[in-house]
Enzyme design. Structure first.
Site, PDB file in Angstrom:
ATOM      1  N   SER A 177      62.509  56.755 -52.864  1.00 37.16           N
ATOM      2  CA  SER A 177      63.638  57.321 -53.623  1.00 37.16           C
ATOM      3  C   SER A 177      63.130  58.356 -54.624  1.00 37.16           C
ATOM      4  CB  SER A 177      64.423  56.195 -54.295  1.00 37.16           C
ATOM      5  OG  SER A 177      65.636  56.683 -54.830  1.00 37.16           O
ATOM      6  N   LEU A 178      63.238  58.084 -55.915  1.00 38.26           N
ATOM      7  CA  LEU A 178      62.723  59.016 -56.927  1.00 38.26           C
ATOM      8  C   LEU A 178      61.275  59.395 -56.652  1.00 38.26           C
ATOM      9  CD1 LEU A 178      62.755  60.403 -59.795  1.00 38.26           C
ATOM     10  CD2 LEU A 178      61.875  58.223 -60.637  1.00 38.26           C
TER      11      LEU A 178
ATOM     12  N   HIS B  70      72.470  55.795 -53.209  1.00 39.78           N
ATOM     13  CA  HIS B  70      72.203  55.867 -51.772  1.00 39.78           C
ATOM     14  C   HIS B  70      73.397  55.372 -50.953  1.00 39.78           C
ATOM     15  CE1 HIS B  70      68.078  56.964 -52.630  1.00 39.78           C
ATOM     16  NE2 HIS B  70      67.946  55.880 -53.384  1.00 39.78           N
TER      17      HIS B  70
ATOM     18  N   ARG C 287      68.737  65.081 -62.250  1.00 38.42           N
ATOM     19  CA  ARG C 287      69.109  64.052 -61.275  1.00 38.42           C
ATOM     20  C   ARG C 287      69.454  62.747 -61.989  1.00 38.42           C
ATOM     21  NH1 ARG C 287      66.290  60.000 -58.161  1.00 38.42           N
ATOM     22  NH2 ARG C 287      66.877  59.938 -55.944  1.00 38.42           N
TER      23      ARG C 287
ATOM     24  N   GLN D 184      62.460  54.068 -59.017  1.00 45.35           N
ATOM     25  CA  GLN D 184      63.080  53.423 -60.163  1.00 45.35           C
ATOM     26  C   GLN D 184      63.038  51.904 -60.023  1.00 45.35           C
ATOM     27  OE1 GLN D 184      66.504  55.598 -61.238  1.00 45.35           O
ATOM     28  NE2 GLN D 184      67.221  54.149 -62.777  1.00 45.35           N
TER      29      GLN D 184
ATOM     30  N   GLN E  94      69.313  62.398 -49.491  1.00 42.12           N
ATOM     31  CA  GLN E  94      68.763  61.160 -50.039  1.00 42.12           C
ATOM     32  C   GLN E  94      69.742  60.475 -50.992  1.00 42.12           C
ATOM     33  OE1 GLN E  94      66.250  60.928 -53.513  1.00 42.12           O
ATOM     34  NE2 GLN E  94      64.473  60.547 -52.195  1.00 42.12           N
TER      35      GLN E  94
END
Length: 407
Positions: free
Chosen positions: A92-93, A201, A117, A11, A250
């Site tokens: 991440s994503l 996070h 999500r 992102q 995560q």
């Protein structure tokens, strides 16, 4: 061996019109956009191409959009280059895109998951108690120490992303993050307050992680075709169960991108390909200062270099030369016709089609077929198993760019 890794952005890489220059006219892109529209209930292609940016930047919309664009980028990579990577990883994503690329998740399942999500993460930001800052010009130990000093159980501040030795992201409760930012600024660090209110996070995402855990139980995860490196551990996932757990962790743990790049470099990776919008991960790799060179699908000059450096035509030509020049020790005419003449003719056909640019199978399929042709020729010519192994290994090195980086 010049090992290759595929990486996928997270992102923040989104922009209106992303990927238009390289997925326009790619039939697989149209199919994936149509599938996404059916699953999501809105025209994702229109959103990606025309915006508005305010909507595209909403987490609920950003995550499916980035996943789809990255999977399209991977599809084009496999169609035009087709080299199986040593590893894949996503920021991440982007880890979901990496898992789709390696076959752990289907595109449709991953799309449903990241849509959920995104909604969960948006809802976690609604309370407005979270904050994210980017930090430059500070040692990681100092950032960690200030986070520890100014955190409480209810108001934590933690490093959310170890992006590079020059850049970290701090996440958590806005009060604690503000104090940490002030301390770091006083010591000369450059602070950028990110336009995201979710404490991503960080421990404040625990409720969101629990909700994602329940959602993950609905989906089947498959064994990976090649290793995918976890954001949480910066090590390859050992099995399917660890992948499921890693995606949950995560949400509350930092993205260890520095360590991920270092792991790849220590395992001999020399070439990285960024598949998705922008060149964020390529730029971070330069700051991490590993031996890995990155090319980005979203940069025109990089795409030209990628096609030149890993040309399927050149690899077919090398393979054909190997097939023809290898001495023969099998004088059975029927064996020779089936095991040498026919495979060589097929290699000649593939070379002609790659030169003309029309009627060629996807590069991944060509590379698989070429290897099978060469194996058959070497076996038929009665080359020893040891020599076959050496010759095939050298051919793979040629494919991976060790000697195909022409000047």
């Amino acid at each position: 061996m010049n090992r290759m890794a595929l990486v996928f952005p997270g992102q923040g890489s989104q922009y209106v019109g992303m990927g238009a220059t390289w997925h326009s006219g790619f039939a697989e892109a149209d199919r994936l956009f149509e599938e996404a529209a059916d699953i999501l209930g809105y025209d994702l292609k229109a959103l990606c191409m025309a915006g508005p940016m305010t909507q595209l930047s909403r987490t609920f919309y950003t995550q499916p959009a980035l996943l789809t664009i990255s999977v399209i980028a991977f599809g084009r990579y496999m169609h035009e280059i087709g080299i199986i990577p040593e590893f894949s990883a996503g920021h991440s994503l982007g880890e979901y895109s990496a898992l789709v690329s390696s076959g752990v998740l289907s595109f449709s399942d991953a799309l449903r998951l990241v849509q959920k999500r995104g909604r969960i993460m948006e809802e976690a930001a609604v309370a407005g108690l979270g904050s994210l800052i980017a930090v430059r010009g500070a040692e990681p130990g100092a950032v960690e120490e200030f986070c520890r000093l100014h955190s409480t159980v209810d108001q934590p501040a933690v490093i959310a992303c170890y992006n590079s030795p020059n850049q970290y992201v701090v996440s958590g409760h806005l009060t604690s993050v503000a104090v940490v930012a002030g301390e770091l600024e006083q010591r000369g660090a450059q602070i950028t307050r990110l336009q995201v209110s979710g404490p991503f996070h960080s421990p404040l995402m625990q409720h969101a992680a629990d909700r994602l855990a329940a959602e993950l139980q609905k989906y089947t995860l498959n064994e990976a075709k090649w290793p995918v490196i976890s954001n949480v551990t910066a090590l390859p996932y050992p099995d399917v169960d660890s992948i499921r757990q890693g995606l949950i962790l995560q949400m509350t743990h930092p993205v260890r991108w520095i360590q991920t790049m270092q792991y790849m470099a220590n395992r001999g990776v020399k070439q990285g390909i960024e598949l998705g919008p922008r060149t964020v991960l390529k730029n971070l790799a330069k700051e991490i200062d590993t031996t890995i060179e990155f090319l980005s699908m979203d940069r025109d000059l990089d795409r030209v270099e990628l096609e030149r450096r890993f040309s399927i035509r050149d690899w077919v030509a090398r393979s054909l030369s190997l097939a023809v020049s290898t001495p023969n020790a099998n004088w059975n005419e029927d064996d020779y016709r089936k095991g040498v003449i026919l495979p060589v003719r097929r290699l000649e056909e593939l070379l002609r089609s790659s030169e003309s640019g029309s009627g060629s199978p996807p590069a991944f399929e060509q590379r698989q077929e070429i290897l099978e042709c060469i194996r058959l020729v070497l076996q038929t010519k009665q080359v020893s198993e040891g020599e076959q192994k050496v010759m095939l290994e050298q051919l793979r090195r040629d494919q991976d760019g060790t000697v195909s980086n022409f000047n």
